[in-house]
Design a protein around this motif. Structure first.
Motif, PDB file in Angstrom:
ATOM      1  N   GLN A  34       0.840  -1.186   0.000  1.00 20.91           N
ATOM      2  CA  GLN A  34       0.000   0.000   0.000  1.00 20.91           C
ATOM      3  C   GLN A  34       0.877   1.238   0.000  1.00 20.91           C
ATOM      4  N   VAL A  35       0.440   2.311  -0.658  1.00 20.44           N
ATOM      5  CA  VAL A  35       1.191   3.557  -0.637  1.00 20.44           C
ATOM      6  C   VAL A  35       1.209   4.067   0.793  1.00 20.44           C
ATOM      7  N   LEU A  36       2.402   4.324   1.320  1.00 20.25           N
ATOM      8  CA  LEU A  36       2.533   4.633   2.735  1.00 20.25           C
ATOM      9  C   LEU A  36       2.420   6.112   3.053  1.00 20.25           C
ATOM     10  N   THR A  37       2.735   6.976   2.117  1.00 23.61           N
ATOM     11  CA  THR A  37       2.580   8.411   2.333  1.00 23.61           C
ATOM     12  C   THR A  37       1.890   9.023   1.140  1.00 23.61           C
ATOM     13  N   SER A  38       0.989   9.951   1.405  1.00 21.00           N
ATOM     14  CA  SER A  38       0.302  10.638   0.322  1.00 21.00           C
ATOM     15  C   SER A  38       1.160  11.775  -0.214  1.00 21.00           C
ATOM     16  N   GLU A  39       2.107  12.256   0.601  1.00 21.90           N
ATOM     17  CA  GLU A  39       3.016  13.306   0.179  1.00 21.90           C
ATOM     18  C   GLU A  39       4.405  12.972   0.701  1.00 21.90           C
ATOM     19  N   GLY A  40       5.397  13.627   0.110  1.00 24.14           N
ATOM     20  CA  GLY A  40       6.749  13.419   0.589  1.00 24.14           C
ATOM     21  C   GLY A  40       7.420  12.241  -0.086  1.00 24.14           C
ATOM     22  N   LEU A  41       8.741  12.275  -0.079  1.00 22.32           N
ATOM     23  CA  LEU A  41       9.528  11.254  -0.746  1.00 22.32           C
ATOM     24  C   LEU A  41       9.920  10.156   0.232  1.00 22.32           C
ATOM     25  N   VAL A  42       9.761   8.912  -0.188  1.00 24.22           N
ATOM     26  CA  VAL A  42      10.228   7.772   0.595  1.00 24.22           C
ATOM     27  C   VAL A  42      11.385   7.139  -0.172  1.00 24.22           C
ATOM     28  N   VAL A  43      12.548   7.086   0.479  1.00 17.64           N
ATOM     29  CA  VAL A  43      13.736   6.493  -0.122  1.00 17.64           C
ATOM     30  C   VAL A  43      14.077   5.227   0.669  1.00 17.64           C
ATOM     31  N   ALA A  44      14.068   4.087  -0.005  1.00 14.08           N
ATOM     32  CA  ALA A  44      14.379   2.806   0.628  1.00 14.08           C
ATOM     33  C   ALA A  44      15.823   2.439   0.335  1.00 14.08           C
ATOM     34  N   VAL A  45      16.602   2.213   1.389  1.00 15.85           N
ATOM     35  CA  VAL A  45      18.011   1.844   1.235  1.00 15.85           C
ATOM     36  C   VAL A  45      18.231   0.491   1.905  1.00 15.85           C
ATOM     37  N   ASP A  46      18.531  -0.521   1.113  1.00 20.54           N
ATOM     38  CA  ASP A  46      18.752  -1.873   1.628  1.00 20.54           C
ATOM     39  C   ASP A  46      20.192  -2.299   1.382  1.00 20.54           C
ATOM     40  N   GLY A  47      20.587  -3.346   2.097  1.00 24.56           N
ATOM     41  CA  GLY A  47      21.908  -3.901   1.881  1.00 24.56           C
ATOM     42  C   GLY A  47      22.388  -4.662   3.095  1.00 24.56           C
ATOM     43  N   PRO A  48      23.429  -5.467   2.920  1.00 25.52           N
ATOM     44  CA  PRO A  48      23.974  -6.236   4.039  1.00 25.52           C
ATOM     45  C   PRO A  48      24.780  -5.350   4.983  1.00 25.52           C
ATOM     46  N   GLY A  49      25.151  -5.895   6.144  1.00 24.05           N
ATOM     47  CA  GLY A  49      25.937  -5.159   7.110  1.00 24.05           C
ATOM     48  C   GLY A  49      27.288  -4.747   6.551  1.00 24.05           C
ATOM     49  N   GLY A  50      27.710  -3.513   6.844  1.00 20.63           N
ATOM     50  CA  GLY A  50      28.998  -3.033   6.390  1.00 20.63           C
ATOM     51  C   GLY A  50      29.015  -2.499   4.978  1.00 20.63           C
ATOM     52  N   PRO A 161       4.097  15.239   5.559  1.00 25.23           N
ATOM     53  CA  PRO A 161       4.544  15.413   4.166  1.00 25.23           C
ATOM     54  C   PRO A 161       6.046  15.615   4.003  1.00 25.23           C
ATOM     55  N   THR A 162       6.818  15.522   5.089  1.00 22.32           N
ATOM     56  CA  THR A 162       8.254  15.763   4.982  1.00 22.32           C
ATOM     57  C   THR A 162       8.938  14.734   4.095  1.00 22.32           C
ATOM     58  N   GLY A 163       8.647  13.464   4.317  1.00 22.89           N
ATOM     59  CA  GLY A 163       9.326  12.392   3.613  1.00 22.89           C
ATOM     60  C   GLY A 163      10.392  11.770   4.503  1.00 22.89           C
ATOM     61  N   ILE A 164      10.904  10.607   4.100  1.00 24.22           N
ATOM     62  CA  ILE A 164      11.809   9.862   4.976  1.00 24.22           C
ATOM     63  C   ILE A 164      12.722   8.942   4.180  1.00 24.22           C
ATOM     64  N   VAL A 165      13.924   8.762   4.681  1.00 26.57           N
ATOM     65  CA  VAL A 165      14.856   7.763   4.154  1.00 26.57           C
ATOM     66  C   VAL A 165      14.870   6.605   5.145  1.00 26.57           C
ATOM     67  N   VAL A 166      14.600   5.405   4.655  1.00 32.04           N
ATOM     68  CA  VAL A 166      14.489   4.235   5.523  1.00 32.04           C
ATOM     69  C   VAL A 166      15.530   3.209   5.096  1.00 32.04           C
ATOM     70  N   GLU A 167      16.315   2.739   6.059  1.00 29.93           N
ATOM     71  CA  GLU A 167      17.330   1.747   5.728  1.00 29.93           C
ATOM     72  C   GLU A 167      17.124   0.451   6.481  1.00 29.93           C
ATOM     73  N   GLY A 168      17.516  -0.651   5.814  1.00 28.16           N
ATOM     74  CA  GLY A 168      17.361  -1.959   6.428  1.00 28.16           C
ATOM     75  C   GLY A 168      17.740  -3.060   5.467  1.00 28.16           C
ATOM     76  N   ARG A 169      17.025  -4.170   5.567  1.00 28.40           N
ATOM     77  CA  ARG A 169      17.288  -5.311   4.704  1.00 28.40           C
ATOM     78  C   ARG A 169      16.077  -5.730   3.888  1.00 28.40           C
ATOM     79  N   ASP A 170      14.900  -5.187   4.206  1.00 24.68           N
ATOM     80  CA  ASP A 170      13.684  -5.567   3.474  1.00 24.68           C
ATOM     81  C   ASP A 170      12.798  -4.357   3.209  1.00 24.68           C
ATOM     82  N   ILE A 171      13.404  -3.183   3.112  1.00 24.48           N
ATOM     83  CA  ILE A 171      12.602  -1.959   2.974  1.00 24.48           C
ATOM     84  C   ILE A 171      11.914  -1.899   1.607  1.00 24.48           C
ATOM     85  N   GLY A 172      12.693  -2.028   0.549  1.00 24.60           N
ATOM     86  CA  GLY A 172      12.117  -1.926  -0.788  1.00 24.60           C
ATOM     87  C   GLY A 172      11.243  -3.092  -1.165  1.00 24.60           C
ATOM     88  N   SER A 173      11.449  -4.237  -0.514  1.00 27.10           N
ATOM     89  CA  SER A 173      10.679  -5.427  -0.873  1.00 27.10           C
ATOM     90  C   SER A 173       9.459  -5.657   0.010  1.00 27.10           C
TER      91      SER A 173
END
Length: 265
Positions: A34-50, A161-173
């Protein structure tokens, strides 16, 4: 950009630097897909440790004036409590029950990201080798993932409406599959081990070798778990940070953000 005010508000209202995330009772989840925000940018950053995702994600948030969420810190906080409580991490019911009781307060300022457990700031306690080596077991518990994903989605929704950068291992998926910008950072295991050892204040070759073995083990656990495994989202850009500076990676992500924004307008 907002500065850290030390306020505590319920998730699901307006975006603030501190979000109280209770892991008990019913959560107001935005729902997978589901679309999580009606306004603002959501940036998903995934990847392994390090791979450098924390440093990159925080700098992207600063540059764009967005909030910042380290989802891994939430799993680490639950893990730290589980270790202190001497809970058998193989007992999924006990781990899930603990996660239900814990109240996490998450600060979303990229300049001062914080997390507190039941009102007590945990700081570097969640960054120890013991927590790092145990967190994959906790994160593999399906009930814990459902619980924390719902809370993460609340925080994302509250960042509008600010927007957010979210990091983890399953953010984009899983956490934010509709995020318009998805980035997957990777790097060679050797470089990641050097970075992680440096973070731990270790410089000896034996320490680096130990960290490399632990990263290999965690990569396998995170990539093969049944619940929301570490994977590259189909629509993510993949950046190998092995030989790239933080500045170069950040610049590439910002260019991608500009392209996505231009395409959407």
């Amino acid at each position: 950009m907002e500065q850290d005010r030390g306020s505590r508000e319920s998730v699901g209202a307006t975006a603030t630097d501190d979000q109280e995330v209770s892991t008990g009772g019913e959560g107001r989840s935005a729902g997978h897909g589901q679309v999580l925000t009606s306004e603002g940018l959501v940036v998903a950053v995934d990847g392994p440790g390090g791979s450098g995702k924390s440093t990159v994600a925080r700098e992207i948030a600063r540059r764009l004036g967005l909030r910042y969420l380290d989802t891994g810190a939430m799993y680490r906080a639950v893990t730290q409590v589980a270790l202190e409580s001497r809970i058998d991490l193989e007992d999924h019911d006990a781990v899930a029950e603990l996660a239900e009781r814990v109240v996490l307060t998450v600060g979303t300022s990229p300049d001062n990201p914080t997390i507190a457990v039941n009102g007590e700031a945990v700081g570097d306690k969640i960054r120890t080798r013991a927590v790092t080596n145990a967190v994959s077991a906790v994160a593999a518990v399906p009930a814990v993932r459902r619980l924390l994903v719902a809370r993460q989605q609340q925080i994302i929704a509250a960042a509008s409406p600010t927007g957010i950068v979210v990091e983890g291992r399953d953010i984009g998926s899983v956490v934010a599959p509709q995020a318009p910008v998805k980035v997957f950072l990777t790097a060679s295991t050797e470089v990641r081990a050097l970075r992680r050892s440096h973070q731990l204040g270790e410089k000896g070759m034996d320490d680096v070798a130990r960290t490399l073995a632990e990263l290999d083990r965690r990569d396998v656990l995170d990539s093969t778990r049944a619940a929301d495994p570490l994977a590259v989202p189909d629509d993510a850009i993949v950046l190998d940070s092995t030989s790239l500076s933080v500045e170069a990676v950040v610049d590439e992500v910002l260019l991608h953000c500009e392209r996505v924004t231009a395409d959407a307008s």
